[in-house]
Design an enzyme around this catalytic site. Structure first.
Site, PDB file in Angstrom:
ATOM      1  N   ASP A 114      31.845  96.403  21.782  1.00 28.38           N
ATOM      2  CA  ASP A 114      31.602  97.256  20.483  1.00 28.38           C
ATOM      3  C   ASP A 114      30.552  96.760  19.731  1.00 28.38           C
ATOM      4  O   ASP A 114      29.892  95.854  20.144  1.00 28.38           O
ATOM      5  CB  ASP A 114      32.943  97.682  19.745  1.00 28.38           C
ATOM      6  CG  ASP A 114      33.531  96.420  19.240  1.00 28.38           C
ATOM      7  OD1 ASP A 114      32.899  95.301  19.230  1.00 28.38           O
ATOM      8  OD2 ASP A 114      34.626  96.481  18.152  1.00 28.38           O
ATOM      9  N   CYS A 126      34.229  92.085  21.573  1.00 25.81           N
ATOM     10  CA  CYS A 126      34.450  92.873  20.294  1.00 25.81           C
ATOM     11  C   CYS A 126      34.307  91.777  19.174  1.00 25.81           C
ATOM     12  O   CYS A 126      33.909  90.656  19.379  1.00 25.81           O
ATOM     13  CB  CYS A 126      35.461  93.743  20.298  1.00 25.81           C
ATOM     14  SG  CYS A 126      37.199  93.070  20.255  1.00 25.81           S
ATOM     15  N   THR A 148      36.856  90.132  17.725  1.00 28.00           N
ATOM     16  CA  THR A 148      37.757  89.324  17.911  1.00 28.00           C
ATOM     17  C   THR A 148      37.922  88.968  19.056  1.00 28.00           C
ATOM     18  O   THR A 148      38.657  88.015  19.916  1.00 28.00           O
ATOM     19  CB  THR A 148      38.975  89.462  17.285  1.00 28.00           C
ATOM     20  OG1 THR A 148      39.552  90.693  17.591  1.00 28.00           O
ATOM     21  CG2 THR A 148      38.929  89.424  15.758  1.00 28.00           C
ATOM     22  N   HIS A 173      45.935  80.606  37.192  1.00 29.71           N
ATOM     23  CA  HIS A 173      47.069  81.095  36.937  1.00 29.71           C
ATOM     24  C   HIS A 173      47.502  82.450  36.927  1.00 29.71           C
ATOM     25  O   HIS A 173      48.637  83.186  37.268  1.00 29.71           O
ATOM     26  CB  HIS A 173      47.884  80.428  35.669  1.00 29.71           C
ATOM     27  CG  HIS A 173      48.069  78.801  36.071  1.00 29.71           C
ATOM     28  ND1 HIS A 173      48.719  78.022  35.113  1.00 29.71           N
ATOM     29  CD2 HIS A 173      47.299  78.032  36.906  1.00 29.71           C
ATOM     30  CE1 HIS A 173      48.595  76.622  35.799  1.00 29.71           C
ATOM     31  NE2 HIS A 173      47.839  76.713  36.780  1.00 29.71           N
ATOM     32  N   HIS A 214      52.313  81.634  41.156  1.00 30.70           N
ATOM     33  CA  HIS A 214      51.729  82.444  40.142  1.00 30.70           C
ATOM     34  C   HIS A 214      51.570  83.885  40.772  1.00 30.70           C
ATOM     35  O   HIS A 214      51.646  84.791  39.967  1.00 30.70           O
ATOM     36  CB  HIS A 214      50.363  81.899  39.758  1.00 30.70           C
ATOM     37  CG  HIS A 214      50.320  80.422  39.356  1.00 30.70           C
ATOM     38  ND1 HIS A 214      50.945  80.026  37.984  1.00 30.70           N
ATOM     39  CD2 HIS A 214      49.777  79.209  39.741  1.00 30.70           C
ATOM     40  CE1 HIS A 214      50.813  78.906  37.871  1.00 30.70           C
ATOM     41  NE2 HIS A 214      50.246  78.497  38.960  1.00 30.70           N
TER      42      HIS A 214
END
Ligand code: RB5
Length: 150
Positions: free
Chosen positions: A7, A64, A66, A97, A132
């Site tokens: 964004d 973005c 964050t 993992h 995993h």
């Protein structure tokens, strides 16, 4: 093919990662945005996530402000394991993992040098399987059960 998207808050970071990846010879598909005009991150996260699930793109990097909004939106698409990371250790381990298929980064959180290093680790580290695999199957089962309930 690696998908890229952002964004406005992640635009500059996405551009830096795109340049870095192209210099290394990666084939990149840029899903936008293409300038810093405000745009809602789900409008980019969903087409990118769908390109990964369909196999059109092998993995993706979403940016973005964050990295959080992008990861929340991308993880709504079944089959996506999007990891929001701010350090190299997590970017590597989420491949080993979690078999993460999308890396989410925050343009207002980390610098471009660190982001490019994390992108390199994310794109070159293999899933190690073993115990995993069972955990990833359990996560996929949650998706299945949740969609059956709705
Ligand atoms: C946009 O201002 C900002 O909210 C967005 O880039 C992102 O950080 C949301 O999680």
């Amino acid at each position: 093919m690696i998908a890229l998207g952002s964004d406005h808050g992640g635009f500059q970071l996405k551009e830096a990662i795109k340049k870095h990846m192209e210099e290394q010879g990666y084939e990149v598909k840029d899903f936008g945005c293409f300038d810093e005009t405000s745009i809602d991150y789900p409008t980019i996260a969903v087409p990118v996530a769908k390109a990964v699930v369909s196999g059109e793109c092998e993995k993706a990097i979403l940016c973005c402000g964050t990295g959080l909004g992008m990861s929340i939106a991308a993880n709504k698409v079944h089959g996506i394991r999007a990891a929001c990371c701010s350090d190299c250790f997590s970017a590597k381990l989420t491949r080993e993992h979690n078999d993460a298929n999308i890396l989410c980064l925050g343009g207002r959180v980390i610098g471009q040098g660190l982001a490019c290093m994390m992108a390199d680790l994310f794109l070159t580290t293999e899933f190690i399987g073993e115990q995993h695999t069972r955990r990833i199957r359990m996560v996929a089962e949650i998706e299945k059960q949740e969609s059956e309930m709705s």
